[in-house]
Design a protein around this motif. Structure first.
Motif: not given
Length: 512
Positions: A274-280, A284-290, A340-355
Protein backbone atom coordinates in the motif's frame (compact mmCIF):
# COMPACT_ATOMS: atom_id res chain seq x y z
CA UNK A 1 -30.43 18.13 21.46
CA UNK A 2 -33.03 16.08 19.53
CA UNK A 3 -30.99 14.47 16.78
CA UNK A 4 -33.95 12.42 15.56
CA UNK A 5 -35.88 15.64 14.92
CA UNK A 6 -32.89 17.13 13.15
CA UNK A 7 -32.49 14.05 10.96
CA UNK A 8 -36.19 14.03 10.16
CA UNK A 9 -36.09 17.64 9.02
CA UNK A 10 -33.03 17.05 6.89
CA UNK A 11 -34.51 13.92 5.36
CA UNK A 12 -37.71 15.77 4.50
CA UNK A 13 -35.79 18.40 2.59
CA UNK A 14 -33.62 15.73 1.03
CA UNK A 15 -36.65 14.05 -0.48
CA UNK A 16 -37.21 17.13 -2.64
CA UNK A 17 -34.03 16.49 -4.59
CA UNK A 18 -34.98 14.70 -7.84
CA UNK A 19 -31.68 12.93 -8.28
CA UNK A 20 -31.97 10.84 -5.14
CA UNK A 21 -32.30 7.10 -5.52
CA UNK A 22 -34.98 4.95 -3.99
CA UNK A 23 -32.72 2.88 -1.77
CA UNK A 24 -29.18 2.25 -0.61
CA UNK A 25 -26.90 -0.61 -1.67
CA UNK A 26 -27.03 -3.75 0.43
CA UNK A 27 -23.24 -3.82 0.56
CA UNK A 28 -20.55 -1.52 -0.82
CA UNK A 29 -19.50 -4.25 -3.26
CA UNK A 30 -22.92 -4.47 -4.87
CA UNK A 31 -24.30 -0.95 -5.34
CA UNK A 32 -27.93 -0.44 -6.25
CA UNK A 33 -28.32 -0.24 -10.03
CA UNK A 34 -32.07 0.34 -10.06
CA UNK A 35 -33.68 3.17 -12.03
CA UNK A 36 -33.35 6.42 -10.09
CA UNK A 37 -35.65 8.55 -12.24
CA UNK A 38 -38.46 10.46 -10.57
CA UNK A 39 -41.76 8.59 -10.88
CA UNK A 40 -44.96 10.20 -12.25
CA UNK A 41 -47.03 11.12 -9.23
CA UNK A 42 -50.29 11.95 -11.06
CA UNK A 43 -53.21 9.58 -10.55
CA UNK A 44 -53.82 7.02 -13.29
CA UNK A 45 -56.92 7.31 -15.41
CA UNK A 46 -56.48 10.35 -17.55
CA UNK A 47 -56.22 14.13 -17.49
CA UNK A 48 -56.79 15.71 -14.08
CA UNK A 49 -56.55 19.34 -15.15
CA UNK A 50 -60.31 19.95 -14.91
CA UNK A 51 -60.90 18.04 -11.69
CA UNK A 52 -58.68 19.91 -9.28
CA UNK A 53 -60.26 20.50 -5.90
CA UNK A 54 -61.41 24.08 -5.25
CA UNK A 55 -59.18 26.20 -3.11
CA UNK A 56 -59.98 26.23 0.59
CA UNK A 57 -61.28 29.69 1.38
CA UNK A 58 -61.28 29.27 5.15
CA UNK A 59 -58.78 31.32 7.09
CA UNK A 60 -56.05 29.15 8.57
CA UNK A 61 -54.78 29.88 12.02
CA UNK A 62 -51.53 31.79 11.84
CA UNK A 63 -48.72 29.95 13.57
CA UNK A 64 -46.35 32.09 15.64
CA UNK A 65 -43.29 33.10 13.64
CA UNK A 66 -40.00 31.59 14.76
CA UNK A 67 -37.66 34.21 16.16
CA UNK A 68 -34.75 34.85 13.82
CA UNK A 69 -31.19 34.59 15.12
CA UNK A 70 -30.48 38.28 14.56
CA UNK A 71 -33.54 39.22 16.62
CA UNK A 72 -32.42 37.48 19.83
CA UNK A 73 -31.06 40.12 22.17
CA UNK A 74 -29.02 39.87 25.34
CA UNK A 75 -30.59 40.88 28.63
CA UNK A 76 -27.78 43.15 29.83
CA UNK A 77 -28.88 46.35 31.57
CA UNK A 78 -29.28 49.14 29.03
CA UNK A 79 -27.40 51.62 31.20
CA UNK A 80 -24.21 49.57 31.60
CA UNK A 81 -21.31 51.94 31.02
CA UNK A 82 -17.72 51.05 31.80
CA UNK A 83 -16.36 54.51 31.15
CA UNK A 84 -13.87 53.62 28.46
CA UNK A 85 -11.96 51.08 30.55
CA UNK A 86 -9.84 48.57 28.63
CA UNK A 87 -10.72 44.89 28.42
CA UNK A 88 -7.76 42.85 27.20
CA UNK A 89 -7.79 39.33 25.78
CA UNK A 90 -4.71 37.13 25.47
CA UNK A 91 -5.14 34.97 22.39
CA UNK A 92 -2.90 32.00 21.64
CA UNK A 93 -2.50 32.13 17.89
CA UNK A 94 -3.15 29.08 15.73
CA UNK A 95 -4.69 28.89 12.30
CA UNK A 96 -7.70 31.21 12.15
CA UNK A 97 -7.71 32.65 15.67
CA UNK A 98 -6.78 36.09 14.37
CA UNK A 99 -9.67 36.00 11.92
CA UNK A 100 -12.32 35.04 14.48
CA UNK A 101 -11.10 36.94 17.54
CA UNK A 102 -8.74 39.75 16.60
CA UNK A 103 -10.16 40.62 13.21
CA UNK A 104 -8.76 43.64 11.45
CA UNK A 105 -9.05 47.36 12.07
CA UNK A 106 -11.17 48.00 8.99
CA UNK A 107 -13.57 46.46 6.51
CA UNK A 108 -11.81 44.27 3.98
CA UNK A 109 -14.68 42.84 1.97
CA UNK A 110 -14.30 39.38 3.55
CA UNK A 111 -17.59 38.19 5.03
CA UNK A 112 -16.08 36.75 8.22
CA UNK A 113 -13.54 39.48 8.89
CA UNK A 114 -16.12 42.20 8.39
CA UNK A 115 -18.57 40.46 10.73
CA UNK A 116 -15.85 40.26 13.42
CA UNK A 117 -14.96 43.93 12.87
CA UNK A 118 -18.62 44.99 13.21
CA UNK A 119 -19.07 42.82 16.31
CA UNK A 120 -16.11 44.41 18.06
CA UNK A 121 -17.25 47.94 17.17
CA UNK A 122 -20.86 47.31 18.22
CA UNK A 123 -20.04 45.75 21.57
CA UNK A 124 -17.60 48.51 22.49
CA UNK A 125 -20.26 51.07 21.72
CA UNK A 126 -22.89 49.14 23.68
CA UNK A 127 -20.88 48.90 26.91
CA UNK A 128 -18.63 51.94 26.49
CA UNK A 129 -15.30 50.16 26.88
CA UNK A 130 -12.18 49.56 24.80
CA UNK A 131 -11.50 46.06 23.51
CA UNK A 132 -7.90 45.00 23.07
CA UNK A 133 -6.73 41.58 21.92
CA UNK A 134 -3.08 40.55 21.93
CA UNK A 135 -2.18 37.53 19.84
CA UNK A 136 0.84 35.38 20.66
CA UNK A 137 2.37 32.46 18.84
CA UNK A 138 1.42 29.63 21.13
CA UNK A 139 1.43 25.88 20.64
CA UNK A 140 -0.71 23.37 22.52
CA UNK A 141 2.12 22.63 24.99
CA UNK A 142 3.20 26.24 25.62
CA UNK A 143 -0.06 28.07 26.28
CA UNK A 144 -0.39 26.55 29.78
CA UNK A 145 3.06 27.53 31.11
CA UNK A 146 2.77 31.00 29.55
CA UNK A 147 -0.58 31.68 31.22
CA UNK A 148 0.42 30.32 34.64
CA UNK A 149 3.62 32.38 34.61
CA UNK A 150 1.66 35.60 34.03
CA UNK A 151 -1.03 34.85 36.62
CA UNK A 152 1.33 33.65 39.36
CA UNK A 153 3.33 36.84 38.87
CA UNK A 154 0.15 38.80 39.59
CA UNK A 155 0.11 40.32 36.11
CA UNK A 156 -3.34 41.89 35.70
CA UNK A 157 -2.85 42.95 32.07
CA UNK A 158 -5.18 40.28 30.73
CA UNK A 159 -8.79 39.79 31.69
CA UNK A 160 -9.28 36.59 29.73
CA UNK A 161 -7.05 33.96 28.19
CA UNK A 162 -8.08 32.20 25.00
CA UNK A 163 -6.03 29.11 24.21
CA UNK A 164 -6.12 25.60 22.85
CA UNK A 165 -8.22 23.14 24.81
CA UNK A 166 -5.37 20.70 25.43
CA UNK A 167 -3.28 23.33 27.20
CA UNK A 168 -6.11 25.21 28.91
CA UNK A 169 -7.50 22.18 30.74
CA UNK A 170 -4.14 21.64 32.45
CA UNK A 171 -4.60 25.03 34.14
CA UNK A 172 -7.96 24.21 35.71
CA UNK A 173 -6.50 22.17 38.57
CA UNK A 174 -4.10 25.02 39.32
CA UNK A 175 -7.12 27.33 39.87
CA UNK A 176 -5.88 29.93 37.40
CA UNK A 177 -9.38 30.85 36.26
CA UNK A 178 -12.44 32.39 37.91
CA UNK A 179 -15.53 30.24 38.37
CA UNK A 180 -17.82 31.74 35.72
CA UNK A 181 -20.89 31.05 37.89
CA UNK A 182 -19.63 33.84 40.14
CA UNK A 183 -19.46 36.45 37.38
CA UNK A 184 -22.14 39.10 36.96
CA UNK A 185 -24.23 39.39 33.81
CA UNK A 186 -23.52 35.98 32.26
CA UNK A 187 -26.74 34.17 31.35
CA UNK A 188 -26.02 30.57 30.45
CA UNK A 189 -29.63 30.08 29.37
CA UNK A 190 -28.99 32.16 26.26
CA UNK A 191 -28.46 30.25 23.00
CA UNK A 192 -24.92 31.53 22.39
CA UNK A 193 -23.50 29.45 25.25
CA UNK A 194 -22.53 25.84 24.39
CA UNK A 195 -23.69 24.34 27.67
CA UNK A 196 -23.38 20.64 26.79
CA UNK A 197 -19.78 21.18 25.81
CA UNK A 198 -18.99 23.20 28.95
CA UNK A 199 -20.69 20.56 31.10
CA UNK A 200 -18.37 17.93 29.63
CA UNK A 201 -15.41 20.14 30.54
CA UNK A 202 -16.65 20.83 34.06
CA UNK A 203 -15.59 19.05 37.21
CA UNK A 204 -18.59 19.30 39.50
CA UNK A 205 -21.96 20.97 39.04
CA UNK A 206 -20.95 24.19 40.81
CA UNK A 207 -17.81 24.93 38.81
CA UNK A 208 -17.35 26.26 35.30
CA UNK A 209 -13.81 27.44 34.64
CA UNK A 210 -13.62 26.99 30.87
CA UNK A 211 -16.05 28.75 28.58
CA UNK A 212 -17.08 28.21 24.99
CA UNK A 213 -19.70 30.21 23.13
CA UNK A 214 -20.29 31.72 19.70
CA UNK A 215 -17.41 34.05 20.57
CA UNK A 216 -15.25 30.94 20.08
CA UNK A 217 -16.32 30.59 16.44
CA UNK A 218 -13.01 28.90 15.66
CA UNK A 219 -14.29 25.81 17.51
CA UNK A 220 -16.85 25.22 14.74
CA UNK A 221 -14.11 24.99 12.15
CA UNK A 222 -12.40 22.42 14.39
CA UNK A 223 -15.30 19.94 14.46
CA UNK A 224 -14.20 16.60 13.05
CA UNK A 225 -15.74 15.71 9.68
CA UNK A 226 -15.54 12.68 7.41
CA UNK A 227 -14.63 13.91 3.92
CA UNK A 228 -15.09 11.59 0.95
CA UNK A 229 -14.46 11.74 -2.79
CA UNK A 230 -17.88 11.76 -4.46
CA UNK A 231 -16.46 11.30 -7.96
CA UNK A 232 -14.50 8.20 -6.95
CA UNK A 233 -17.47 6.84 -5.00
CA UNK A 234 -19.65 7.20 -8.10
CA UNK A 235 -17.12 5.34 -10.26
CA UNK A 236 -17.02 2.43 -7.81
CA UNK A 237 -20.46 2.24 -6.22
CA UNK A 238 -22.87 4.53 -8.08
CA UNK A 239 -24.87 7.52 -6.92
CA UNK A 240 -23.19 9.06 -3.82
CA UNK A 241 -26.58 10.35 -2.68
CA UNK A 242 -27.19 6.77 -1.55
CA UNK A 243 -24.48 7.22 1.05
CA UNK A 244 -26.12 10.43 2.29
CA UNK A 245 -29.46 8.66 2.59
CA UNK A 246 -27.92 5.74 4.46
CA UNK A 247 -26.33 8.23 6.86
CA UNK A 248 -29.64 10.00 7.46
CA UNK A 249 -31.24 6.63 8.15
CA UNK A 250 -28.72 6.15 10.97
CA UNK A 251 -27.01 3.21 9.27
CA UNK A 252 -23.57 4.63 8.54
CA UNK A 253 -21.46 2.44 10.81
CA UNK A 254 -17.79 1.61 11.26
CA UNK A 255 -18.28 -1.75 9.53
CA UNK A 256 -20.03 -0.16 6.58
CA UNK A 257 -17.31 2.45 6.09
CA UNK A 258 -14.67 -0.28 6.35
CA UNK A 259 -16.40 -2.20 3.54
CA UNK A 260 -16.46 0.91 1.38
CA UNK A 261 -12.74 1.42 1.91
CA UNK A 262 -11.93 -2.22 1.16
CA UNK A 263 -13.90 -2.13 -2.07
CA UNK A 264 -12.18 1.08 -3.19
CA UNK A 265 -8.61 -0.23 -2.88
CA UNK A 266 -6.63 -1.10 -6.02
CA UNK A 267 -2.92 -1.92 -6.15
CA UNK A 268 -2.35 0.24 -9.23
CA UNK A 269 1.41 -0.26 -9.44
CA UNK A 270 1.20 -3.98 -8.71
CA UNK A 271 3.93 -4.03 -6.09
CA UNK A 272 1.78 -5.64 -3.38
CA UNK A 273 2.42 -2.76 -0.97
CA UNK A 274 0.00 0.00 0.00
CA UNK A 275 1.54 3.30 -1.11
CA UNK A 276 0.70 6.70 -2.59
CA UNK A 277 0.61 5.27 -6.11
CA UNK A 278 -2.38 3.04 -5.30
CA UNK A 279 -6.09 3.78 -5.22
CA UNK A 280 -6.82 4.00 -1.51
CA UNK A 281 -9.75 3.56 0.82
CA UNK A 282 -8.46 6.11 3.31
CA UNK A 283 -5.35 8.24 3.54
CA UNK A 284 -3.94 9.96 6.61
CA UNK A 285 -0.57 10.76 8.13
CA UNK A 286 -0.14 8.98 11.44
CA UNK A 287 -2.88 7.36 13.47
CA UNK A 288 -3.01 9.86 16.27
CA UNK A 289 -5.74 12.45 15.88
CA UNK A 290 -7.33 10.35 13.11
CA UNK A 291 -8.11 7.66 15.67
CA UNK A 292 -9.64 10.11 18.17
CA UNK A 293 -12.38 11.08 15.73
CA UNK A 294 -13.63 7.49 15.45
CA UNK A 295 -13.26 6.73 19.17
CA UNK A 296 -15.49 9.54 20.36
CA UNK A 297 -17.91 9.16 17.46
CA UNK A 298 -18.74 5.73 18.96
CA UNK A 299 -20.41 7.31 22.03
CA UNK A 300 -18.71 5.02 24.56
CA UNK A 301 -19.47 5.71 28.27
CA UNK A 302 -15.88 6.26 29.41
CA UNK A 303 -17.01 8.29 32.43
CA UNK A 304 -20.01 8.83 34.67
CA UNK A 305 -20.83 11.52 37.23
CA UNK A 306 -22.05 11.41 40.81
CA UNK A 307 -24.87 13.59 42.17
CA UNK A 308 -22.48 16.51 42.62
CA UNK A 309 -21.33 16.22 39.04
CA UNK A 310 -17.86 14.93 39.85
CA UNK A 311 -16.36 12.59 37.29
CA UNK A 312 -15.89 8.87 37.80
CA UNK A 313 -13.99 6.66 35.37
CA UNK A 314 -15.92 3.82 33.72
CA UNK A 315 -13.34 2.93 31.10
CA UNK A 316 -13.78 -0.85 30.98
CA UNK A 317 -17.04 -1.88 29.34
CA UNK A 318 -18.10 -4.17 26.49
CA UNK A 319 -18.54 -1.44 23.88
CA UNK A 320 -15.08 -0.01 24.58
CA UNK A 321 -13.56 -3.47 24.11
CA UNK A 322 -15.49 -4.03 20.88
CA UNK A 323 -14.41 -0.63 19.59
CA UNK A 324 -10.73 -1.45 20.13
CA UNK A 325 -11.02 -4.67 18.13
CA UNK A 326 -12.93 -3.02 15.30
CA UNK A 327 -10.62 -0.01 15.03
CA UNK A 328 -7.51 -2.18 14.85
CA UNK A 329 -9.02 -4.12 11.93
CA UNK A 330 -10.28 -0.88 10.38
CA UNK A 331 -6.95 0.98 10.32
CA UNK A 332 -4.66 -1.98 9.73
CA UNK A 333 -6.37 -3.13 6.53
CA UNK A 334 -4.60 -2.91 3.16
CA UNK A 335 -6.86 -0.11 1.92
CA UNK A 336 -5.47 2.40 4.47
CA UNK A 337 -2.29 4.40 3.99
CA UNK A 338 -1.22 5.78 7.36
CA UNK A 339 2.09 7.39 6.39
CA UNK A 340 1.87 10.00 3.64
CA UNK A 341 4.70 12.35 4.66
CA UNK A 342 2.23 15.15 5.27
CA UNK A 343 0.80 14.85 1.76
CA UNK A 344 -2.59 13.40 2.68
CA UNK A 345 -4.66 16.39 1.53
CA UNK A 346 -2.63 16.70 -1.67
CA UNK A 347 -3.10 13.03 -2.52
CA UNK A 348 -6.79 13.07 -1.62
CA UNK A 349 -7.27 16.15 -3.83
CA UNK A 350 -5.74 14.24 -6.74
CA UNK A 351 -8.66 11.83 -6.56
CA UNK A 352 -6.92 8.62 -5.51
CA UNK A 353 -8.44 8.06 -2.06
CA UNK A 354 -12.08 7.51 -1.14
CA UNK A 355 -11.78 9.02 2.36
CA UNK A 356 -9.52 11.63 3.95
CA UNK A 357 -8.34 10.92 7.50
CA UNK A 358 -7.97 13.51 10.25
CA UNK A 359 -10.66 15.66 8.64
CA UNK A 360 -12.28 18.80 10.05
CA UNK A 361 -14.89 21.21 8.74
CA UNK A 362 -12.18 23.78 8.05
CA UNK A 363 -10.86 21.51 5.31
CA UNK A 364 -13.92 22.30 3.20
CA UNK A 365 -12.19 25.60 2.47
CA UNK A 366 -8.77 24.02 2.06
CA UNK A 367 -10.09 21.72 -0.70
CA UNK A 368 -11.80 24.42 -2.73
CA UNK A 369 -9.54 23.85 -5.74
CA UNK A 370 -10.04 20.07 -5.81
CA UNK A 371 -11.17 18.97 -9.29
CA UNK A 372 -13.20 15.95 -8.14
CA UNK A 373 -16.36 16.60 -6.17
CA UNK A 374 -16.11 15.85 -2.47
CA UNK A 375 -18.78 15.35 0.15
CA UNK A 376 -18.95 15.69 3.94
CA UNK A 377 -20.26 13.10 6.39
CA UNK A 378 -20.18 12.60 10.15
CA UNK A 379 -17.86 9.92 11.47
CA UNK A 380 -19.58 6.54 11.66
CA UNK A 381 -21.45 5.03 14.56
CA UNK A 382 -20.02 1.96 16.24
CA UNK A 383 -23.18 0.08 15.24
CA UNK A 384 -26.82 0.72 14.45
CA UNK A 385 -27.87 0.42 18.10
CA UNK A 386 -26.12 3.75 18.76
CA UNK A 387 -28.78 6.47 18.98
CA UNK A 388 -26.87 9.46 17.62
CA UNK A 389 -23.85 10.34 15.56
CA UNK A 390 -21.20 12.14 17.59
CA UNK A 391 -18.74 14.67 16.14
CA UNK A 392 -15.60 15.30 18.17
CA UNK A 393 -14.14 18.78 18.41
CA UNK A 394 -10.38 18.81 17.88
CA UNK A 395 -8.38 19.47 21.06
CA UNK A 396 -6.95 22.63 19.53
CA UNK A 397 -10.35 24.33 19.76
CA UNK A 398 -10.17 27.73 21.38
CA UNK A 399 -11.47 27.92 24.98
CA UNK A 400 -11.81 30.95 27.25
CA UNK A 401 -10.72 31.29 30.88
CA UNK A 402 -11.19 34.39 33.05
CA UNK A 403 -7.97 35.33 34.83
CA UNK A 404 -8.03 35.36 38.63
CA UNK A 405 -5.60 38.31 38.38
CA UNK A 406 -8.05 40.48 36.42
CA UNK A 407 -8.93 43.83 38.02
CA UNK A 408 -12.02 44.14 35.83
CA UNK A 409 -14.09 41.23 37.11
CA UNK A 410 -17.10 43.52 37.53
CA UNK A 411 -17.18 44.03 33.76
CA UNK A 412 -15.78 40.73 32.42
CA UNK A 413 -19.08 38.88 32.52
CA UNK A 414 -20.91 41.67 30.72
CA UNK A 415 -18.26 41.93 28.02
CA UNK A 416 -18.20 38.15 27.42
CA UNK A 417 -22.00 38.05 27.30
CA UNK A 418 -22.14 40.89 24.78
CA UNK A 419 -19.33 39.48 22.61
CA UNK A 420 -20.97 36.05 22.61
CA UNK A 421 -24.41 37.46 21.78
CA UNK A 422 -23.16 39.62 18.92
CA UNK A 423 -21.09 36.70 17.62
CA UNK A 424 -24.24 34.57 17.66
CA UNK A 425 -26.13 37.18 15.67
CA UNK A 426 -23.38 38.21 13.29
CA UNK A 427 -20.12 36.17 13.18
CA UNK A 428 -21.43 32.61 13.33
CA UNK A 429 -23.91 33.14 10.46
CA UNK A 430 -21.16 34.79 8.40
CA UNK A 431 -18.83 31.83 8.84
CA UNK A 432 -21.22 28.92 9.21
CA UNK A 433 -24.09 29.81 6.88
CA UNK A 434 -22.36 31.97 4.26
CA UNK A 435 -18.72 30.82 4.09
CA UNK A 436 -18.78 27.18 5.24
CA UNK A 437 -22.14 25.96 3.93
CA UNK A 438 -22.56 28.06 0.80
CA UNK A 439 -19.08 29.07 -0.30
CA UNK A 440 -17.08 25.94 0.52
CA UNK A 441 -19.43 22.93 0.32
CA UNK A 442 -19.95 21.37 -3.12
CA UNK A 443 -23.64 20.42 -2.89
CA UNK A 444 -26.77 21.21 -0.94
CA UNK A 445 -26.78 17.85 0.83
CA UNK A 446 -23.24 18.42 2.12
CA UNK A 447 -24.40 21.67 3.68
CA UNK A 448 -27.15 19.72 5.46
CA UNK A 449 -24.57 17.18 6.62
CA UNK A 450 -22.66 20.13 8.12
CA UNK A 451 -25.79 20.94 10.15
CA UNK A 452 -25.88 17.35 11.40
CA UNK A 453 -22.19 17.48 12.33
CA UNK A 454 -22.48 20.81 14.15
CA UNK A 455 -25.57 19.69 16.05
CA UNK A 456 -23.75 16.59 17.32
CA UNK A 457 -20.49 18.33 18.29
CA UNK A 458 -19.04 16.81 21.43
CA UNK A 459 -16.06 16.26 23.66
CA UNK A 460 -15.35 13.93 26.58
CA UNK A 461 -13.79 14.73 29.94
CA UNK A 462 -10.96 12.21 29.60
CA UNK A 463 -10.16 13.48 26.12
CA UNK A 464 -10.13 17.14 27.10
CA UNK A 465 -8.13 16.44 30.29
CA UNK A 466 -5.94 13.79 28.72
CA UNK A 467 -2.70 15.22 30.11
CA UNK A 468 -4.11 14.98 33.65
CA UNK A 469 -5.60 11.52 33.11
CA UNK A 470 -2.34 9.64 32.41
CA UNK A 471 -3.17 9.76 28.68
CA UNK A 472 -6.28 7.60 29.09
CA UNK A 473 -8.16 9.95 26.77
CA UNK A 474 -5.88 9.02 23.90
CA UNK A 475 -5.17 5.41 24.81
CA UNK A 476 -6.64 4.14 21.53
CA UNK A 477 -3.98 6.05 19.59
CA UNK A 478 -1.15 3.84 20.85
CA UNK A 479 -3.20 0.65 20.68
CA UNK A 480 -4.28 1.14 17.07
CA UNK A 481 -0.90 2.39 15.88
CA UNK A 482 0.79 -0.71 17.28
CA UNK A 483 -2.12 -3.04 16.42
CA UNK A 484 -2.56 -4.08 20.05
CA UNK A 485 -6.32 -4.44 20.58
CA UNK A 486 -6.05 -5.81 24.15
CA UNK A 487 -8.02 -2.91 25.57
CA UNK A 488 -8.44 -4.17 29.14
CA UNK A 489 -4.75 -4.72 29.83
CA UNK A 490 -3.84 -1.36 28.31
CA UNK A 491 -6.38 0.48 30.45
CA UNK A 492 -5.45 -1.39 33.63
CA UNK A 493 -1.83 -0.33 33.14
CA UNK A 494 -2.81 3.34 33.26
CA UNK A 495 -6.03 3.69 35.19
CA UNK A 496 -4.52 3.60 38.69
CA UNK A 497 -2.46 6.76 38.17
CA UNK A 498 -5.38 8.40 36.37
CA UNK A 499 -7.74 7.77 39.27
CA UNK A 500 -5.19 9.17 41.71
CA UNK A 501 -4.84 12.34 39.62
CA UNK A 502 -8.60 12.64 39.34
CA UNK A 503 -9.06 12.29 43.10
CA UNK A 504 -6.47 15.00 43.70
CA UNK A 505 -8.22 17.27 41.22
CA UNK A 506 -11.56 16.79 42.94
CA UNK A 507 -9.99 17.59 46.34
CA UNK A 508 -8.81 20.91 44.95
CA UNK A 509 -12.32 21.80 43.89
CA UNK A 510 -13.86 20.69 47.18
CA UNK A 511 -11.28 22.71 49.10
CA UNK A 512 -10.02 19.66 50.96
Amino acid sequence: MNTKRILAAILASLMLLPALTACTPDTPDSPDTSDTSVQDTTASGGDTSDTAAPADTTTAETEPRETERHEIKDDLPKDLNFGGRTFTAYVGRIAANDQFVLGSEEFEGDVVNDAVYERNINVQEQLKFTLKADGYEMKWNTIGPAVSTLILAGDSTYDIFMGQQYGMTALVGQRMFVNAYELKHINFEQPWWMNDYMDALSLGNKYRFLLISDFNTQAISNIRANIFNKTLYEKIYGNPDELYRLTLDGKFTLDYMSQLMKGAYADLNGDGVTDIDDQLGLITDGLYASVDSFVYAADIPFTSRDKEGFVQLTMINDRAITLAEKLCAFFQQQAVLTRSSGRQKEIFAKGTSLFLGNGMLVQASELRDMEDDFGILPHPKLDETQKEYRSLVHDQALLTGVSIASVNLDMVGAVLEALSAESYRRVTPAYYETALKMKYSRDSISSQMIDLIKNTMTTEFIFAYNSSMNNLGQIYRTMITNNLPNYVSNVEARIGAAETNLADLIKVFKGE
